[in-house]
Design a protein around this motif. Structure first.
Motif, mmCIF file in Angstrom:
data_model
loop_
_atom_site.group_PDB
_atom_site.id
_atom_site.type_symbol
_atom_site.label_atom_id
_atom_site.label_comp_id
_atom_site.label_asym_id
_atom_site.label_seq_id
_atom_site.Cartn_x
_atom_site.Cartn_y
_atom_site.Cartn_z
ATOM 1 N N ASP A 71 0.841 -1.197 0.000
ATOM 2 C CA ASP A 71 0.000 0.000 0.000
ATOM 3 C C ASP A 71 0.870 1.239 0.000
ATOM 4 O O ASP A 71 2.055 1.186 0.344
ATOM 5 N N ASN A 72 0.256 2.390 -0.379
ATOM 6 C CA ASN A 72 0.995 3.638 -0.467
ATOM 7 C C ASN A 72 0.195 4.775 0.138
ATOM 8 O O ASN A 72 -1.047 4.823 0.025
ATOM 9 N N ASN A 73 0.920 5.698 0.781
ATOM 10 C CA ASN A 73 0.376 6.948 1.283
ATOM 11 C C ASN A 73 -0.883 6.746 2.136
ATOM 12 O O ASN A 73 -0.849 5.977 3.090
ATOM 13 N N ALA A 74 -2.009 7.386 1.789
ATOM 14 C CA ALA A 74 -3.189 7.313 2.660
ATOM 15 C C ALA A 74 -3.671 5.883 2.857
ATOM 16 O O ALA A 74 -4.203 5.541 3.920
ATOM 17 N N GLY A 75 -3.483 5.032 1.848
ATOM 18 C CA GLY A 75 -3.911 3.648 1.991
ATOM 19 C C GLY A 75 -3.163 2.904 3.071
ATOM 20 O O GLY A 75 -3.687 1.954 3.662
ATOM 21 N N VAL A 76 -1.934 3.360 3.383
ATOM 22 C CA VAL A 76 -1.117 2.675 4.388
ATOM 23 C C VAL A 76 -1.745 2.788 5.765
ATOM 24 O O VAL A 76 -1.888 1.796 6.481
ATOM 25 N N PHE A 77 -2.131 4.009 6.159
ATOM 26 C CA PHE A 77 -2.640 4.108 7.521
ATOM 27 C C PHE A 77 -4.053 3.561 7.647
ATOM 28 O O PHE A 77 -4.487 3.228 8.750
ATOM 29 N N HIS A 78 -4.798 3.423 6.547
ATOM 30 C CA HIS A 78 -6.046 2.665 6.621
ATOM 31 C C HIS A 78 -5.749 1.207 6.979
ATOM 32 O O HIS A 78 -6.405 0.616 7.840
ATOM 33 N N THR A 79 -4.739 0.639 6.321
ATOM 34 C CA THR A 79 -4.353 -0.746 6.599
ATOM 35 C C THR A 79 -3.811 -0.895 8.013
ATOM 36 O O THR A 79 -4.137 -1.860 8.723
ATOM 37 N N LEU A 80 -2.981 0.069 8.445
ATOM 38 C CA LEU A 80 -2.372 -0.023 9.767
ATOM 39 C C LEU A 80 -3.384 0.191 10.883
ATOM 40 O O LEU A 80 -3.260 -0.412 11.958
ATOM 41 N N ILE A 81 -4.360 1.053 10.656
ATOM 42 C CA ILE A 81 -5.415 1.235 11.653
ATOM 43 C C ILE A 81 -6.141 -0.089 11.885
ATOM 44 O O ILE A 81 -6.429 -0.481 13.028
ATOM 45 N N ASP A 82 -6.437 -0.792 10.800
ATOM 46 C CA ASP A 82 -7.093 -2.094 10.916
ATOM 47 C C ASP A 82 -6.209 -3.080 11.680
ATOM 48 O O ASP A 82 -6.685 -3.839 12.528
ATOM 49 N N ALA A 83 -4.893 -3.059 11.388
ATOM 50 C CA ALA A 83 -3.963 -3.956 12.079
ATOM 51 C C ALA A 83 -3.873 -3.620 13.561
ATOM 52 O O ALA A 83 -3.864 -4.519 14.415
ATOM 53 N N ALA A 84 -3.795 -2.316 13.890
ATOM 54 C CA ALA A 84 -3.724 -1.902 15.292
ATOM 55 C C ALA A 84 -4.996 -2.275 16.042
ATOM 56 O O ALA A 84 -4.957 -2.733 17.195
ATOM 57 N N GLU A 85 -6.116 -2.079 15.383
ATOM 58 C CA GLU A 85 -7.405 -2.440 15.983
ATOM 59 C C GLU A 85 -7.456 -3.934 16.303
ATOM 60 O O GLU A 85 -7.879 -4.340 17.396
ATOM 61 N N GLU A 86 -7.023 -4.754 15.378
ATOM 62 C CA GLU A 86 -7.036 -6.202 15.597
ATOM 63 C C GLU A 86 -6.101 -6.603 16.737
ATOM 64 O O GLU A 86 -6.434 -7.476 17.547
#
Length: 415
Positions: free
Chosen positions: A312-327
């Protein structure tokens, strides 16, 4: 190798694993249903909390998002943009920590530049172009690849450290820096911030993740091409230009007074010399093209490798990381709650930590460093746990569901 904080199981798998650990009086169908309801309530609350984190990251990243496709309502001053960059960096680091990523040290990056690449590519990185560089990793393993050399005649095993996930945060210097060095930025804007996420990156190849990395020929490749050029060039000079060069040198010696006997170059000699020079020039062009083609081959190997490793790149990265942190938060909280629930007399933080880590190691052959402080902090904040003399006990499932329902009611009450 240091144990990782990351829990390498899906959230739903952790729910299933915890359900199997319920006390005997709650392991019936009714108890399992109640536990599933508790898990859903807990996951929904944590998801709601991370929604505000996501909105904050989006708002702080918006002024310098290189992929934005929306109009700007109000212009942002340089001071406001700098503040947004600072706030974004802090929020991004917070989310990465919650997702159990670890910072890759400067020494690790230097080791990557010094170690031999698995892809037989040597890269150079201009670190002065960056105002700030931070690499993060999650999931570390030791792997082995078979490396071939001498056109496949020789093979040898290569042991290396592999990172399952690598997140990259880079902030470039301002336009004045690039103007002062007469450098034209390629593919990025001065003073911009980029974030990227990659998978399965060998530690020795971390330098390929830099946006300004340039392919350089390795010493062995220079030797191979140079040796071939020298040998071939010598053959061309001797066979095609040997006689002409001897006459030409003799003519120069006569003109310079080093030779008394006159030398004449006939038209045939000049034609032969011109043809020889053409052949020699063609050989030089061929060797230069071979060098360029080899470099292009290396660049293709690099781009192909990055194509399959980029997640993933740029804004898509922290969408992915937010999901990972939440899990990760949900998994940690569920594990701590479950093991306290099955303990009749409660546990200290250290006892709980040891019990969960031992359970993973013996039952699932997984060694990890469980984040006990984070897990207990969440349970305390949600009022699901009580402590006395540093011994923690949790509410029953029915009581816990009531408390979580109260949290939901409080969230949707408007002042």
């Amino acid at each position: 190798m240091q144990s990782a904080r990351y829990i390498p199981f899906r959230k739903q798998d952790i729910v299933t694993m915890c359900r199997q650990e319920l006390p005997s009086d709650q392991s019936n169908d009714e108890g399992k249903t109640s536990f599933n309801q508790f898990c859903d309530l807990l996951a929904s609350l944590i998801h709601f909390e991370y929604h505000s984190e996501l909105e904050s990251l989006k708002n702080n990243y918006a002024p310098f998002d290189p992929n934005s496709d929306t109009r700007v309502l109000n212009s942002v001053s340089a001071e406001q943009k700098a503040q947004c960059q600072s706030d974004f960096a802090k929020g991004f680091a917070k989310v990465l920590n919650a997702a159990n990523f670890e910072v890759i040290t400067h020494q690790d990056l230097q080791d990557a530049l010094n170690e031999e690449s698995l892809f037989k590519v040597r890269l150079e990185v201009e670190f002065d172009d960056f105002e700030e560089v931070v690499f993060y990793r999650r999931g570390e393993s030791q792997l082995t690849e078979t490396i071939t050399s001498f056109w496949g005649l020789r093979t040898k095993p290569l042991h290396f450290t592999n990172y399952d996930r690598v997140a990259v945060f880079i902030r470039f210097k301002d336009r004045a820096y690039f103007s002062a060095k007469n450098k034209i930025p390629m593919g990025f804007e001065p003073n911009s911030t980029i974030v990227k996420l990659f998978q399965n990156v060998p530690k020795a190849d971390l330098e390929m993740l830099f946006p300004n990395s340039e392919v350089r020929m390795r010493s062995i490749d220079k030797v191979i091409i140079g040796t071939s050029a020298l040998a071939g060039g010598a053959v061309v000079l001797i066979t095609k230009l040997g006689a002409s060069l001897v006459l030409l040198f003799a003519l120069f010696a006569f003109w310079g007074g080093f030779r008394s006997e006159a030398v004449e170059m006939s038209q045939q000699h000049w034609i032969t010399f011109a043809i020889g020079m053409g052949v020699f020039g063609g050989f030089i062009f061929k060797e230069w093209s071979k060098f360029k083609n080899r470099k292009i081959k290396f660049m293709k190997a690099l781009s192909d490798n990055l194509y399959f490793k980029n997640l993933d790149n740029n804004a898509g990265v922290f969408h992915t990381l937010i999901d990972a942190a939440e899990e990760e938060d949900i998994k940690e909280t569920l594990l701590a709650y479950t093991f306290l629930l099955k303990s009749k007399n409660g546990l200290t933080a250290q006892q709980l930590d040891d019990e969960i880590e031992l359970w993973f190691k013996t039952k699932y052959q997984c060694t990890l460093d469980f984040e006990i402080n984070d897990a207990l902090e969440k349970l305390i904040r949600m009022r699901l746990v009580t402590s006395e003399n540093q011994v923690y006990t949790v509410l029953s499932l029915d009581q816990a569901k009531v408390v979580l329902d109260e949290h939901w009611d409080n969230l949707f009450q408007y002042n």
